[in-house]
Design a protein around this motif. Structure first.
Motif, PDB file in Angstrom:
ATOM      1  N   THR A   1     -33.844 -10.733 -41.084  1.00 24.37           N
ATOM      2  CA  THR A   1     -34.310 -12.050 -40.797  1.00 24.37           C
ATOM      3  C   THR A   1     -33.795 -12.240 -39.226  1.00 24.37           C
ATOM      4  O   THR A   1     -32.866 -11.693 -38.683  1.00 24.37           O
TER       5      THR A   1
ATOM      6  N   ILE B   1     -41.612  -7.343 -32.297  1.00 28.98           N
ATOM      7  CA  ILE B   1     -41.192  -6.519 -33.416  1.00 28.98           C
ATOM      8  C   ILE B   1     -41.380  -5.107 -33.147  1.00 28.98           C
ATOM      9  O   ILE B   1     -42.652  -4.799 -33.581  1.00 28.98           O
TER      10      ILE B   1
ATOM     11  N   GLN C   1     -44.368  -7.216 -44.028  1.00 28.70           N
ATOM     12  CA  GLN C   1     -44.804  -8.348 -44.569  1.00 28.70           C
ATOM     13  C   GLN C   1     -44.171  -9.310 -43.503  1.00 28.70           C
ATOM     14  O   GLN C   1     -42.847  -9.175 -43.179  1.00 28.70           O
ATOM     15  N   VAL C   2     -44.680 -10.579 -43.061  1.00 24.58           N
ATOM     16  CA  VAL C   2     -44.019 -11.622 -42.514  1.00 24.58           C
ATOM     17  C   VAL C   2     -44.232 -12.906 -42.913  1.00 24.58           C
ATOM     18  O   VAL C   2     -45.310 -13.245 -43.341  1.00 24.58           O
TER      19      VAL C   2
ATOM     20  N   SER D   1     -42.166 -17.299 -43.132  1.00 29.12           N
ATOM     21  CA  SER D   1     -41.274 -18.229 -42.907  1.00 29.12           C
ATOM     22  C   SER D   1     -40.958 -19.390 -43.566  1.00 29.12           C
ATOM     23  O   SER D   1     -42.282 -19.696 -44.174  1.00 29.12           O
TER      24      SER D   1
ATOM     25  N   VAL E   1     -48.984 -14.504 -36.291  1.00 27.85           N
ATOM     26  CA  VAL E   1     -48.597 -13.154 -36.139  1.00 27.85           C
ATOM     27  C   VAL E   1     -49.801 -12.437 -35.348  1.00 27.85           C
ATOM     28  O   VAL E   1     -50.850 -12.715 -35.622  1.00 27.85           O
TER      29      VAL E   1
ATOM     30  N   LEU F   1     -46.230 -15.110 -47.094  1.00 27.83           N
ATOM     31  CA  LEU F   1     -45.990 -13.888 -46.688  1.00 27.83           C
ATOM     32  C   LEU F   1     -47.469 -13.289 -46.138  1.00 27.83           C
ATOM     33  O   LEU F   1     -48.388 -13.264 -47.054  1.00 27.83           O
TER      34      LEU F   1
ATOM     35  N   VAL G   1     -44.466 -12.052 -33.134  1.00 29.93           N
ATOM     36  CA  VAL G   1     -44.227 -13.162 -34.289  1.00 29.93           C
ATOM     37  C   VAL G   1     -43.863 -14.480 -33.484  1.00 29.93           C
ATOM     38  O   VAL G   1     -42.900 -14.494 -32.498  1.00 29.93           O
TER      39      VAL G   1
ATOM     40  N   VAL H   1     -37.467 -16.190 -39.368  1.00 22.93           N
ATOM     41  CA  VAL H   1     -38.559 -15.455 -39.830  1.00 22.93           C
ATOM     42  C   VAL H   1     -38.185 -14.223 -40.329  1.00 22.93           C
ATOM     43  O   VAL H   1     -37.151 -13.815 -40.281  1.00 22.93           O
ATOM     44  N   THR H   2     -38.900 -14.100 -41.690  1.00 22.85           N
ATOM     45  CA  THR H   2     -38.420 -12.880 -42.375  1.00 22.85           C
ATOM     46  C   THR H   2     -39.260 -11.919 -42.204  1.00 22.85           C
ATOM     47  O   THR H   2     -40.530 -12.001 -42.403  1.00 22.85           O
ATOM     48  N   ILE H   3     -38.957 -10.318 -42.060  1.00 25.77           N
ATOM     49  CA  ILE H   3     -39.812  -9.072 -41.719  1.00 25.77           C
ATOM     50  C   ILE H   3     -39.284  -8.155 -43.033  1.00 25.77           C
ATOM     51  O   ILE H   3     -38.125  -8.102 -43.265  1.00 25.77           O
TER      52      ILE H   3
END
Length: 105
Positions: free
Chosen positions: A17, A27, A37-38, A40, A46, A70, A87, A98-100
Protein backbone atom coordinates in the motif's frame (compact mmCIF):
# COMPACT_ATOMS: atom_id res chain seq x y z
CA UNK A 1 5.27 11.80 -9.87
CA UNK A 2 6.55 9.25 -7.40
CA UNK A 3 8.00 5.86 -8.29
CA UNK A 4 7.29 2.75 -6.24
CA UNK A 5 9.88 0.13 -7.16
CA UNK A 6 8.74 -3.37 -6.18
CA UNK A 7 11.18 -5.24 -8.46
CA UNK A 8 13.17 -6.56 -5.48
CA UNK A 9 10.19 -8.52 -4.09
CA UNK A 10 10.78 -12.28 -4.37
CA UNK A 11 7.87 -13.83 -2.43
CA UNK A 12 4.36 -13.86 -3.89
CA UNK A 13 1.60 -12.98 -3.54
CA UNK A 14 2.75 -9.62 -2.21
CA UNK A 15 0.46 -6.83 -1.02
CA UNK A 16 1.73 -3.27 -0.88
CA UNK A 17 0.00 0.00 0.00
CA UNK A 18 1.10 3.57 -0.59
CA UNK A 19 -0.24 7.11 -0.48
CA UNK A 20 -0.15 8.39 -4.07
CA UNK A 21 1.03 11.83 -5.11
CA UNK A 22 -1.25 14.32 -6.88
CA UNK A 23 -0.23 12.95 -10.29
CA UNK A 24 0.23 9.45 -11.67
CA UNK A 25 2.60 7.32 -9.56
CA UNK A 26 4.74 4.78 -11.39
CA UNK A 27 4.66 1.18 -10.12
CA UNK A 28 7.72 -0.89 -11.13
CA UNK A 29 6.62 -4.53 -11.39
CA UNK A 30 8.87 -7.54 -10.58
CA UNK A 31 9.66 -9.76 -13.58
CA UNK A 32 8.07 -12.83 -11.91
CA UNK A 33 4.64 -11.15 -11.63
CA UNK A 34 2.03 -12.12 -14.22
CA UNK A 35 -1.03 -10.61 -12.55
CA UNK A 36 -1.44 -7.35 -10.68
CA UNK A 37 -4.52 -6.01 -8.90
CA UNK A 38 -5.00 -2.33 -8.07
CA UNK A 39 -7.63 -0.66 -5.90
CA UNK A 40 -8.37 1.91 -3.24
CA UNK A 41 -11.07 3.04 -0.84
CA UNK A 42 -11.44 6.02 -3.21
CA UNK A 43 -11.88 5.90 -6.97
CA UNK A 44 -8.60 5.73 -8.89
CA UNK A 45 -7.17 5.63 -12.41
CA UNK A 46 -4.81 2.95 -13.76
CA UNK A 47 -2.76 3.42 -16.91
CA UNK A 48 -0.45 0.98 -18.69
CA UNK A 49 0.92 3.52 -21.20
CA UNK A 50 4.15 5.32 -20.53
CA UNK A 51 3.88 9.09 -20.73
CA UNK A 52 6.35 11.97 -20.69
CA UNK A 53 3.70 14.16 -19.04
CA UNK A 54 2.48 12.65 -15.79
CA UNK A 55 -0.75 14.65 -15.42
CA UNK A 56 -4.05 12.80 -15.54
CA UNK A 57 -5.46 14.99 -18.30
CA UNK A 58 -2.44 14.31 -20.55
CA UNK A 59 -2.96 10.54 -20.59
CA UNK A 60 -5.68 9.32 -22.94
CA UNK A 61 -5.72 5.60 -22.16
CA UNK A 62 -6.60 4.72 -18.59
CA UNK A 63 -9.08 2.61 -16.65
CA UNK A 64 -11.26 4.11 -13.95
CA UNK A 65 -11.54 1.88 -10.88
CA UNK A 66 -14.55 2.60 -8.64
CA UNK A 67 -13.97 3.03 -4.91
CA UNK A 68 -13.61 -0.18 -2.90
CA UNK A 69 -12.94 -2.30 -6.00
CA UNK A 70 -9.92 -4.00 -7.54
CA UNK A 71 -8.86 -3.93 -11.18
CA UNK A 72 -7.07 -7.11 -12.31
CA UNK A 73 -4.45 -6.82 -15.03
CA UNK A 74 -2.90 -9.91 -16.64
CA UNK A 75 0.55 -8.96 -17.87
CA UNK A 76 2.00 -10.04 -21.21
CA UNK A 77 5.02 -12.32 -21.60
CA UNK A 78 8.40 -11.76 -23.18
CA UNK A 79 8.78 -8.62 -25.25
CA UNK A 80 5.06 -7.79 -24.90
CA UNK A 81 5.26 -7.61 -21.09
CA UNK A 82 4.75 -4.23 -19.47
CA UNK A 83 7.24 -3.62 -16.65
CA UNK A 84 5.29 -0.78 -15.06
CA UNK A 85 1.86 0.73 -14.58
CA UNK A 86 0.75 4.17 -13.42
CA UNK A 87 -1.84 4.83 -10.71
CA UNK A 88 -3.58 8.03 -9.58
CA UNK A 89 -6.53 8.95 -7.39
CA UNK A 90 -9.45 10.66 -9.13
CA UNK A 91 -9.19 13.47 -6.57
CA UNK A 92 -6.27 14.47 -4.36
CA UNK A 93 -6.27 13.09 -0.82
CA UNK A 94 -3.54 13.04 1.78
CA UNK A 95 -5.00 10.06 3.65
CA UNK A 96 -6.23 7.64 0.97
CA UNK A 97 -3.99 4.69 0.18
CA UNK A 98 -3.78 2.58 -2.96
CA UNK A 99 -3.38 -1.19 -2.61
CA UNK A 100 -1.32 -3.23 -5.09
CA UNK A 101 -1.47 -7.04 -5.12
CA UNK A 102 1.36 -8.69 -7.05
CA UNK A 103 0.88 -12.33 -8.04
CA UNK A 104 3.02 -14.94 -9.74
CA UNK A 105 0.62 -17.19 -11.67
Amino acid sequence: MATHDYRSITTFPAIRTFKPSNTFDVIEIPSQVSRIQVGSSAACFVCTDKSDNDTITAIDNFASVPANNLLTIHLGRGSSRNSQIQVALTSASSTTEVTIILEEM
